[in-house]
Design an enzyme around this catalytic site. Structure first.
Site, PDB file in Angstrom:
ATOM      1  N   GLY A  28      -6.723   6.287   1.517  1.00 56.64           N
ATOM      2  CA  GLY A  28      -7.686   6.712   0.507  1.00 56.64           C
ATOM      3  C   GLY A  28      -7.703   5.808  -0.705  1.00 56.64           C
ATOM      4  O   GLY A  28      -8.504   5.985  -1.616  1.00 56.64           O
ATOM      5  N   ASP A  31      -6.918  -0.594  -1.176  1.00 59.28           N
ATOM      6  CA  ASP A  31      -6.451  -1.612  -0.233  1.00 59.28           C
ATOM      7  C   ASP A  31      -6.821  -1.278   1.206  1.00 59.28           C
ATOM      8  O   ASP A  31      -7.451  -2.082   1.907  1.00 59.28           O
ATOM      9  CB  ASP A  31      -4.937  -1.785  -0.356  1.00 59.28           C
ATOM     10  CG  ASP A  31      -4.509  -2.214  -1.745  1.00 59.28           C
ATOM     11  OD1 ASP A  31      -5.243  -3.010  -2.356  1.00 59.28           O
ATOM     12  OD2 ASP A  31      -3.459  -1.749  -2.216  1.00 59.28           O
ATOM     13  N   SER A  32      -6.439  -0.103   1.667  1.00 62.88           N
ATOM     14  CA  SER A  32      -6.724   0.265   3.055  1.00 62.88           C
ATOM     15  C   SER A  32      -8.218   0.486   3.281  1.00 62.88           C
ATOM     16  O   SER A  32      -8.731   0.230   4.376  1.00 62.88           O
ATOM     17  CB  SER A  32      -5.933   1.520   3.448  1.00 62.88           C
ATOM     18  OG  SER A  32      -6.236   2.614   2.606  1.00 62.88           O
ATOM     19  N   LEU A  51      -3.404  10.199   7.372  1.00 65.55           N
ATOM     20  CA  LEU A  51      -2.347  11.151   7.682  1.00 65.55           C
ATOM     21  C   LEU A  51      -2.215  12.180   6.568  1.00 65.55           C
ATOM     22  O   LEU A  51      -2.061  11.817   5.399  1.00 65.55           O
ATOM     23  CB  LEU A  51      -1.010  10.424   7.858  1.00 65.55           C
ATOM     24  CG  LEU A  51      -0.987   9.284   8.874  1.00 65.55           C
ATOM     25  CD1 LEU A  51       0.418   8.703   8.971  1.00 65.55           C
ATOM     26  CD2 LEU A  51      -1.460   9.757  10.239  1.00 65.55           C
ATOM     27  N   CYS A 119       9.201   6.366   5.980  1.00 67.18           N
ATOM     28  CA  CYS A 119       7.864   6.770   6.419  1.00 67.18           C
ATOM     29  C   CYS A 119       7.275   5.711   7.349  1.00 67.18           C
ATOM     30  O   CYS A 119       6.691   6.037   8.383  1.00 67.18           O
ATOM     31  CB  CYS A 119       6.968   6.984   5.212  1.00 67.18           C
ATOM     32  SG  CYS A 119       5.308   7.580   5.618  1.00 67.18           S
ATOM     33  N   CYS A 215       4.935   9.737  -2.868  1.00 66.64           N
ATOM     34  CA  CYS A 215       3.817  10.674  -2.710  1.00 66.64           C
ATOM     35  C   CYS A 215       4.201  12.143  -2.833  1.00 66.64           C
ATOM     36  O   CYS A 215       3.411  12.958  -3.292  1.00 66.64           O
ATOM     37  CB  CYS A 215       3.105  10.424  -1.376  1.00 66.64           C
ATOM     38  SG  CYS A 215       4.073  10.791   0.105  1.00 66.64           S
TER      39      CYS A 215
END
Length: 378
Positions: A28, A31-32, A51, A119, A215
């Protein structure tokens, strides 16, 4: 896009982009989102994947965290605007077991964890990667700032072109098998260039701030998360000087990290630092700054992606990083039958068990050779 080297061939998959399905891990963030959008614009069959890692309701109002409610919404909007498929996968249980509970148990054991690496190891580059393969994708792409290059038929991992955004420290556990399948399209760009691409593509996240906190840790309050996951597990104890003096009391070793100076809650005429944590005895050991100097580090669970086998690296001079924000320092690897040691040319401060020690090629410090978890120091 071509101005930044992001043309239709930059994934090195062969053939035409339209021949290839790729899964884009979408947090979100900018970058991605740029990675997924550029791939789609280049003609690849993009499938965006986000995810959901922890309780959606609690996450909606969090700022500065990836994969929260607003972030899921942003990823979905980017996919809808660009016109490619997007799915949200519920990984809450898996994330809690593999990352959050490990985070809590590591702190309670007197170590300092890095949940972002866990992660990547257990969720993103394991479960998500497996899901991507099940979907018939040719690769999994992410927005990490790190470079994947080819040396003949073998992929190698290298630091990002933008040293300030380099994420190699957090990706040291990437295996050769995973590296065969992963792609990192942003590794040769800086953040300003990425934001320029986002603006040129009209993405709603072009000006979105970067994530700052872990996160699932609100406002950096690690202790409250640990106490919520393992209620009543933290024990009070003594703050003890290296010379044996009891300096005060503490409410739990999880509230301290090696190298810490502020917030010790003791008044002395000398600056004192946390030198060691003894969870079994519930002690926080403090001492002068020179006591933080470490020359030997014992590692466990070492991942090696350098040339040859790990055993062949015995005696190899490498650059090592023991904190993500520090530059690599020269050291020699000592590979035994059961353990791997790092012998530093010069002492390093604040080396905390539980953190990572990442290996780089020496003297250029460009290629990532792997790394391990710090078990002990000496």
């Amino acid at each position: 896009m071509a101005a930044y080297g992001l043309t239709g061939e930059f994934l090195n998959l062969g053939g035409e982009p339209s021949d290839h399905r790729v899964v884009a891990a979408m947090s979100g963030g900018v970058d991605s989102s740029v990675v997924a959008a550029v791939l789609h614009r280049a003609g690849y069959q993009v499938v965006g994947m986000t995810l959901q890692l922890y309780d959606h309701g609690e996450a909606v109002h969090r700022k500065g965290a990836c994969c929260a409610g607003q972030d899921i919404h942003d990823a979905r909007r980017v996919a809808e605007a660009m016109g490619f498929a997007h799915y949200v996968l519920d990984y809450e249980t898996r994330f809690r077991e593999a990352v959050i509970e490990d985070f809590a148990d590591t702190y309670l054991a007197g170590f300092t964890p890095i949940p972002c690496v866990r992660c990547n190891q257990s969720v993103k580059f394991a479960d998500l990667l497996a899901t991507s393969k099940q979907l018939g994708a040719d690769c999994l792409v992410t927005g990490h700032y790190i470079q994947r290059t080819m040396n003949g038929n073998r992929p190698e991992l290298r630091r990002a072109a933008d040293a300030g955004k380099d994420q190699s420290y957090f990706l040291f556990a990437t295996t050769e098998e995973q590296l065969d399948y992963l792609r990192f399209p942003l590794g040769h760009l800086n953040k300003d260039q990425t934001r320029e691409l986002a603006a040129a593509l009209g993405l709603i996240v072009a000006a979105k701030p970067d994530s700052q906190d872990i996160c699932f840790v609100p406002d950096g309050d690690y202790a409250s998360v640990v106490e919520k996951v393992r209620p009543g597990a933290s024990r009070p104890g003594e703050i003890v000087h290296l010379d044996g003096r009891v300096m005060g009391q503490h409410e739990g070793v999880l509230r301290y990290t090696v190298g810490q100076r502020r917030g010790l809650g003791i008044a002395t005429g000398e600056p004192l630092y946390v030198v060691r944590l003894d969870a079994e005895a519930a002690q926080v050991i403090v001492g002068p700054r020179e006591a933080l100097q470490v020359r030997k580090i014992t590692l466990t669970d070492v991942n090696w992606i350098g040339d040859g086998d790990l055993s062949e690296a015995d005696g190899l001079t490498v650059g090592i990083k023991v904190r993500s924000t520090r530059p690599p320092k020269p050291a020699v690897l000592e590979v035994g039958e059961d353990s791997v040691f790092v012998l530093l040319d010069a002492g390093e401060e604040g080396v905390a068990p539980g953190q990572a020690c990442v290996f780089y090629s020496h003297p250029d410090h460009d290629r990532v050779l792997g790394g391990g978890w710090i078990r002990a120091t000496g």
